[in-house]
Design an enzyme around this catalytic site. Sequence first.
Site, PDB file in Angstrom:
ATOM      1  CG  ASP A  23      -1.775  -1.245   1.312  1.00  0.00           C
ATOM      2  OD1 ASP A  23      -2.247  -1.713   0.266  1.00  0.00           O
ATOM      3  OD2 ASP A  23      -1.915  -1.770   2.431  1.00  0.00           O
ATOM      4  CD  GLU A  24       4.774  -0.382  -0.014  1.00  0.00           C
ATOM      5  OE1 GLU A  24       4.067  -0.731  -0.985  1.00  0.00           O
ATOM      6  OE2 GLU A  24       5.335  -1.196   0.746  1.00  0.00           O
ATOM      7  N   GLY A  25       1.696   2.856  -2.703  1.00  0.00           N
ATOM      8  CA  GLY A  25       1.345   3.679  -3.862  1.00  0.00           C
ATOM      9  C   GLY A  25       2.076   3.222  -5.116  1.00  0.00           C
ATOM     10  CE  LYS A  26       3.415  -2.613  -4.353  1.00  0.00           C
ATOM     11  NZ  LYS A  26       2.982  -2.286  -2.998  1.00  0.00           N
ATOM     12  CG  ASN A  48      -2.134 -11.133  -2.299  1.00  0.00           C
ATOM     13  OD1 ASN A  48      -1.988 -11.046  -3.515  1.00  0.00           O
ATOM     14  ND2 ASN A  48      -1.165 -11.564  -1.503  1.00  0.00           N
ATOM     15  N   GLY A  50      -3.906  -4.851  -4.470  1.00  0.00           N
ATOM     16  CA  GLY A  50      -4.892  -3.906  -4.987  1.00  0.00           C
ATOM     17  C   GLY A  50      -4.144  -2.651  -5.371  1.00  0.00           C
ATOM     18  CG  HIS A  51      -1.013  -2.730  -7.558  1.00  0.00           C
ATOM     19  ND1 HIS A  51      -0.049  -3.365  -8.288  1.00  0.00           N
ATOM     20  CD2 HIS A  51      -0.804  -3.102  -6.274  1.00  0.00           C
ATOM     21  CE1 HIS A  51       0.702  -4.101  -7.469  1.00  0.00           C
ATOM     22  NE2 HIS A  51       0.257  -3.949  -6.251  1.00  0.00           N
ATOM     23  CB  THR A  52      -5.320   2.662  -6.035  1.00  0.00           C
ATOM     24  OG1 THR A  52      -5.822   1.662  -5.155  1.00  0.00           O
ATOM     25  CG2 THR A  52      -6.397   3.697  -6.305  1.00  0.00           C
ATOM     26  CD  GLN A 235       1.290  -8.953  -2.129  1.00  0.00           C
ATOM     27  OE1 GLN A 235       2.154  -9.591  -2.708  1.00  0.00           O
ATOM     28  NE2 GLN A 235       0.065  -8.847  -2.598  1.00  0.00           N
ATOM     29  N   GLY A 313     -10.990  -3.268   2.093  1.00  0.00           N
ATOM     30  CA  GLY A 313     -11.651  -2.129   2.737  1.00  0.00           C
ATOM     31  C   GLY A 313     -11.326  -1.992   4.215  1.00  0.00           C
ATOM     32  CB  VAL A 425       2.467  15.978  -3.543  1.00  0.00           C
ATOM     33  CG1 VAL A 425       3.863  16.011  -2.945  1.00  0.00           C
ATOM     34  CG2 VAL A 425       2.457  16.588  -4.945  1.00  0.00           C
ATOM     35  N   GLY A 426      -0.064  13.491  -4.478  1.00  0.00           N
ATOM     36  CA  GLY A 426      -1.499  13.377  -4.738  1.00  0.00           C
ATOM     37  C   GLY A 426      -1.731  12.176  -5.626  1.00  0.00           C
TER      38      GLY A 426
HETATM   39  P1  IMP Z   1      -2.337 -12.795   2.298  1.00  0.00           P
HETATM   40  O1  IMP Z   1      -1.329 -12.322   1.309  1.00  0.00           O
HETATM   41  O2  IMP Z   1      -3.746 -12.553   1.868  1.00  0.00           O
HETATM   42  O3  IMP Z   1      -2.082 -14.197   2.735  1.00  0.00           O
HETATM   43  O4  IMP Z   1      -2.165 -11.907   3.632  1.00  0.00           O
HETATM   44  C1  IMP Z   1      -0.996 -11.965   4.432  1.00  0.00           C
HETATM   45  C2  IMP Z   1      -0.623 -10.575   4.973  1.00  0.00           C
HETATM   46  O5  IMP Z   1      -0.237  -9.741   3.887  1.00  0.00           O
HETATM   47  C3  IMP Z   1      -1.781  -9.850   5.653  1.00  0.00           C
HETATM   48  O6  IMP Z   1      -1.236  -9.021   6.668  1.00  0.00           O
HETATM   49  C4  IMP Z   1      -2.338  -8.980   4.553  1.00  0.00           C
HETATM   50  O7  IMP Z   1      -3.029  -7.861   5.060  1.00  0.00           O
HETATM   51  C5  IMP Z   1      -1.060  -8.579   3.847  1.00  0.00           C
HETATM   52  N1  IMP Z   1      -1.244  -8.232   2.434  1.00  0.00           N
HETATM   53  C6  IMP Z   1      -1.377  -9.079   1.390  1.00  0.00           C
HETATM   54  N2  IMP Z   1      -1.472  -8.387   0.235  1.00  0.00           N
HETATM   55  C7  IMP Z   1      -1.392  -7.094   0.560  1.00  0.00           C
HETATM   56  C8  IMP Z   1      -1.384  -5.898  -0.216  1.00  0.00           C
HETATM   57  O8  IMP Z   1      -1.464  -5.890  -1.450  1.00  0.00           O
HETATM   58  N3  IMP Z   1      -1.249  -4.731   0.489  1.00  0.00           N
HETATM   59  C9  IMP Z   1      -1.108  -4.714   1.834  1.00  0.00           C
HETATM   60  N4  IMP Z   1      -1.098  -5.805   2.596  1.00  0.00           N
HETATM   61  C10 IMP Z   1      -1.232  -6.990   1.963  1.00  0.00           C
END
Ligand code: IMP
Length: 440
Positions: A23-26, A48, A50-52, A235, A313, A425-426
């Site tokens: 979630d760094e903003g990649k 898993n 989610g790239h915004t 991640q 969410g 910055v946005g």
């Molecule tokens: P999993 O990858 O769904 O097995 O989750 C393992 C850990 O990685 C949990 O703490 C999730 O919240 C975190 N996690 C997995 N994918 C992301 C992502 O894209 N962004 C932030 N945290 C993630």
Amino acid sequence: MRQPGKSGSSREIAAILGLQWGDEGKGKVVDLLAARADVVVRCQGGSNAGHTVKVGGETFITHMLPSGVLHAGTRNYVAHGVVIDPEQFAAEVEEFRRRGSRVTPENLFVSDRAHVVFPYHKRVDQGREAAQGEKKIGTTGRGIGPVYADKMRRVGLRVADLFEDEMLDDLLAAGVIEANSTLAGLGASERFSPDEMRRWALQWRDGLRPFVTDTFARLRAEVEGGARIILEGAQGALLDTDYGAYPYVTSSNTTLAGVSAGTGIRGGEIGRVLGVAKAYATRVGAGPFPSELSGALGDAIRERGREYGSTTGRPRRCGWLDAVALRYAIAINGVTEIVLTKPDVLTGQERVGICVAYDLDGRRVTDFPASRSAQMRLRPVIEFVPGWKDHLASNGPYERLPAEFQEYVARLERLCGAPVTIISVGAEREETIFRAAGAR
Ligand code: IMP
């Protein structure tokens, strides 16, 4: 032929990796650099992620597809290190097409070696989490742990297997028996049947089929042909299975080694490693987070930064930037430049904290200990620097930004030993400061 640099690497091949807990903003950074790229590759992880990306006021979130799909001229790859949920894949292709992106078998390629996530993987993931109670990892529930476990145990089902009916039946029969036995052991009532899973596979494989290819061979040809390539990490380094705070990690290598293993593009060929870090830290899910701010300030940062998971969410935990963890992530990845995101969220703070060391039972430490209980006992040593009051404008040169902000950036660079070359910055593409022309 590719034009190699001195070491054989090429500045035309860049990896973009998260340096924190994801979630760094990649997504925005990949999208920005994709404007000048030929190829964008997803390397590991699955839905898993989610790239915004925000374009012209519209928000796009990719889970399975590379963020390059928003650029008409880009070839996009989902490489073999990724785990593919064909249902999610189909939904995303359909959504992006509906919203005007060109997503065709000419510009999107999916590896035949990638492992497939089935509904039973998700259910086992969720069932295990529920059974763990207080000790749960806080996964996204997308089946990531179980599918990577199957891969490593050599019982997984790969994209190529989806198209061989007998093989599909055999693998599903074994997979379903095992998933049902795991669910029974967890006390869950749900059971799967091989027929039901077969129908599911047949339903979704047709949507996948036109995109499936040997991405390894294609990517090697792209490298040899001198293509400008962006390797899109998912991640962040602190969620890496080997380097993160195990077991509160994801089930893939989220660092540079994972990029190479997941694509076939060798580490030595990657000339630029851009590490993305937020000006503060966040994490979703459980696990140690030494610089966490649990009071009103953490809540304020969450609201200002809209820190809610783009996949689930969930509210993200917020804290000061952890320079110890950042230095570690930079060392793991061989980061050549830092992309700093969201410092605007901290504008107006009287003082801004940076975690420069940890206190472990009265001892000052600057490494992350392996012991789980020691990780939980880490207390942050925070250094405060003066905050900046004025707006961080993206339409002028870096030198016109508030002096306090420039000092903060200089302090970060000294602490981490890598230059900050891009500042976001946005959410919009325009809200970006490139400190040097070469950073684009
Ligand atoms: P999993 O990858 O769904 O097995 O989750 C393992 C850990 O990685 C949990 O703490 C999730 O919240 C975190 N996690 C997995 N994918 C992301 C992502 O894209 N962004 C932030 N945290 C993630």
